[in-house]
Design a protein around this motif. Structure first.
Motif, mmCIF file in Angstrom:
data_model
loop_
_atom_site.group_PDB
_atom_site.id
_atom_site.type_symbol
_atom_site.label_atom_id
_atom_site.label_comp_id
_atom_site.label_asym_id
_atom_site.label_seq_id
_atom_site.Cartn_x
_atom_site.Cartn_y
_atom_site.Cartn_z
ATOM 1 N N HIS A 116 0.865 -1.191 0.000
ATOM 2 C CA HIS A 116 0.000 0.000 0.000
ATOM 3 C C HIS A 116 0.895 1.233 0.000
ATOM 4 O O HIS A 116 1.223 1.781 1.050
ATOM 5 C CB HIS A 116 -0.920 -0.027 1.224
ATOM 6 N N ASP A 163 1.203 2.707 3.563
ATOM 7 C CA ASP A 163 0.300 3.857 3.388
ATOM 8 C C ASP A 163 1.070 5.178 3.551
ATOM 9 O O ASP A 163 0.497 6.189 3.947
ATOM 10 C CB ASP A 163 -0.877 3.797 4.364
ATOM 11 N N HIS A 207 -6.749 -1.280 5.747
ATOM 12 C CA HIS A 207 -7.031 -0.639 7.052
ATOM 13 C C HIS A 207 -7.915 -1.519 7.939
ATOM 14 O O HIS A 207 -7.423 -2.114 8.873
ATOM 15 C CB HIS A 207 -7.605 0.776 6.909
ATOM 16 N N LYS A 231 -8.332 0.158 -7.120
ATOM 17 C CA LYS A 231 -8.507 0.648 -5.747
ATOM 18 C C LYS A 231 -9.874 1.295 -5.626
ATOM 19 O O LYS A 231 -10.179 2.239 -6.368
ATOM 20 C CB LYS A 231 -7.410 1.675 -5.435
ATOM 21 N N HIS A 258 2.037 5.107 -1.783
ATOM 22 C CA HIS A 258 1.577 6.315 -2.491
ATOM 23 C C HIS A 258 2.820 7.093 -2.913
ATOM 24 O O HIS A 258 3.113 8.162 -2.365
ATOM 25 C CB HIS A 258 0.697 7.169 -1.587
HETATM 26 ZN ZN LIG Z 1 -3.646 4.811 1.343
#
Ligand SMILES: [Zn+2]
Length: 391
Positions: free
Chosen positions: A63, A297, A248, A190, A65
Motif C-alpha cells: 500500500h 500507506d 485498514h 482501488k 503512495h
Molecule cells: Zn492509502
C-alpha cells in the motif's frame, strides 16, 4: 554467484546457513548449500561475497503512495494538520521517480501504488522503471481511486486535483470508471468504500452494487481489487462485494474476520499513520487465520527519512500491535506476493523467481529493526547497493 552467510527461508521460518545463490539473467537459477552451489557455478561467474550477511527476499509494500507527499503543519498550540500541496502531473511523476528510488534503496523491491498518483502518473512511473529509464521497485499501479459520489475522504480532498479521484454513482458508472482505469493501464483496482462523512455527519459509503460491479469486471480480466474500508459497515460492503484485500479495516469484527478468511480476503495492515483502536485487531486476525499483508500507506514527507526508510516504520508498529517478527516478515514477502498475484516471481528466494535479494547484518527474526538498515539490495540480479563491510 552469491556466497551467503545465511538465507532466511520465509516460508519455513528458519535460516539456511552457509548458502549460495546463482543468478542467470534476472532470475535465481540455483540456491543451496555453498559447497554444492560453488561446484555448479559456471567458470566465468562473478562472485559476490556476502558471507557476513543475512539474505532475504526483497520486501514488498502492498500500500504505497509514491506520487504523493503531504506536509505536516503545526499551529502555535502544537496541533498538527496535514495538507497535500497540489502538484502538476509532471511534478507528481518526478516526485514518484525520487520516491521509487528511495523505496528500492531501503530494500523494498516490489510495491502496489494505490492512488494519489495524479491522473495517471503512476503508469508513467511504472513504465519508466520497467523500461530501464529509472530505478525503482516492481510496481502494480491502480491509476485513479474509485470512490462514491460525495466522498470526502481523504480529509485533504480539497487540496487534490479533483480529477485524481473518480467519483461514481450506480453500477453502470462504476463499471465505466473501472474500464477507464483498465484502458489507462491499471494493474490493480482501488476502491474507497467509506468515503468519509460530510458536514451532516452522514457516511458516504460506496453502494455494494457499485463495488460488486467493479469487482466482477476486474476479476473477469484477472485484476485484483483493493478496498479502502475503515468501519464495520464499509468492511461488510467490501466483503459482500468480493474484494481481494481490505485496506485498514480498523474496526473489523471477529465475524467479519472469519468471513475474510473463508473467502480468502487479505487484510492489508497499514497501521503507521493512523492510531489504531481497538489495538487487538491484528492478533484477532491472526487467531482466525486471515492473511495479513503489510502496507506502509506512507504519503507524507517524513523529516530526516527517505520515503523508503519512512515506509519501513510500519514494521515496528505492527510488532507493537502483536504480530511476531516472522509474521511481519512473511507479510512483507511471501504473503504480500500472494496478494499481488506474483507468487510465481517474487516473495521468496527460490529458483525461477526474480533475484530480488536484500541483505542485512544481524538477525531479522530476533530483531526486526535491522530492516531499517538494509545494506545490500539487488533487483532482478542488478546490484542497487552494497554497503556491507568488506565490499
Ligand atoms: Zn492509502
Amino acid at each position: 554467484l552469491i556466497k551467503a552467510g545465511r538465507v532466511l527461508d520465509v516460508k519455513a521460518g528458519k535460516y539456511l546457513l552457509d548458502y549460495g545463490i546463482i543468478t542467470e539473467g534476472e532470475k535465481i537459477s540455483q540456491i543451496g548449500p555453498w559447497a554444492q552451489i560453488k561446484s555448479h557455478a559456471p567458470p566465468d561467474a562473478v562472485l559476490t561475497d556476502l558471507s557476513q550477511a543475512t539474505l532475504l527476499p526483497g520486501l514488498i509494500d502492498c500500500h504505497a503512495h509514491l506520487l504523493s507527499s503531504g506536509q505536516i503543519h503545526r499551529d502555535s498550540a502544537g496541533n498538527s494538520a496535514i495538507s497535500l500541496v497540489r502538484a502538476s502531473e509532471s511534478a507528481r511523476a518526478l516526485m514518484g521517480a525520487r520516491h521509487a528510488r528511495e523505496e528500492l534503496e531501503a530494500g523494498i523491491t516490489s510495491a502496489r501504488i494505490l492512488g494519489h498518483s495524479g491522473i495517471d502518473s503512476d503508469i508513467s512511473l511504472r513504465d519508466a522503471i520497467n523500461g530501464g529509464w529509472l530505478v525503482g521497485p516492481r510496481l502494480q499501479v491502480s491509476v485513479r481511486k474509485i470512490a462514491s459520489l460525495g466522498a470526502t475522504t481523504p480529509p485533504f480532498i480539497e487540496h487534490l486535483n479533483p480529477e485524481e479521484i473518480r467519483l461514481v454513482s450506480g453500477p453502470e458508472d462504476a463499471r465505466r470508471a473501472f474500464r477507464e482505469n483498465l484502458a489507462a493501464g491499471a494493474d490493480v483496482i482501488k476502491i474507497v468504500v467509506d468515503g468519509g462523512k460530510g458536514d451532516n455527519g452522514l457516511a458516504r459509503y460506496m453502494a455494494v452494487e457499485d463495488a460488486r460491479a467493479i469487482v466482477d469486471d476486474a476479476h473477469r480480466v484477472g485484476l485484483k481489487v483493493a478496498a479502502h474500508a475503515e468501519d464495520q459497515v464499509a468492511v461488510q460492503i467490501a466483503i459482500d462485494a468480493g474484494v481481494d484485500s481490505i485496506e485498514h479495516a480498523w474496526s473489523v469484527t471477529d465475524e467479519q474476520l472469519t468471513k475474510m478468511k473463508d473467502r480468502g480476503i487479505f487484510l492489508c495492515a497499514t497501521d503507521l499513520l493512523v492510531p489504531v483502536s481497538p489495538k487487538d485487531r491484528l492478533e484477532r486476525a491472526l487467531k482466525v487465520g486471515v492473511k495479513i499483508a503489510v502496507g506502509s500507506d506512507m504519503w507524507i514527507a517524513w523529516a530526516g527519512k527517505t520515503r523508503g526508510e519512512a515506509s519501513l516504520l510500519v514494521l515496528d508498529v505492527l510488532k507493537k500491535e502483536g504480530m511476531s517478527n516472522l509474521e511481519i516478515l512473511r507479510g512483507s514477502t511471501i504473503v504480500a506476493a500472494e496478494l499481488m498475484g506474483w507468487s510465481d516471481r517474487v516473495g521468496e528466494l527460490r529458483p525461477g523467481k526474480f533475484a530480488d535479494i536484500i541483505g542485512v547484518t544481524g538477525d531479522p527474526i530476533e530483531d526486526l529493526s535491522v530492516l531499517q538498515r538494509v545494506q545490500f539490495v539487488m533487483k532482478g540480479a542488478v546490484l542497487i547497493k552494497n554497503s556491507l563491510v568488506g565490499n
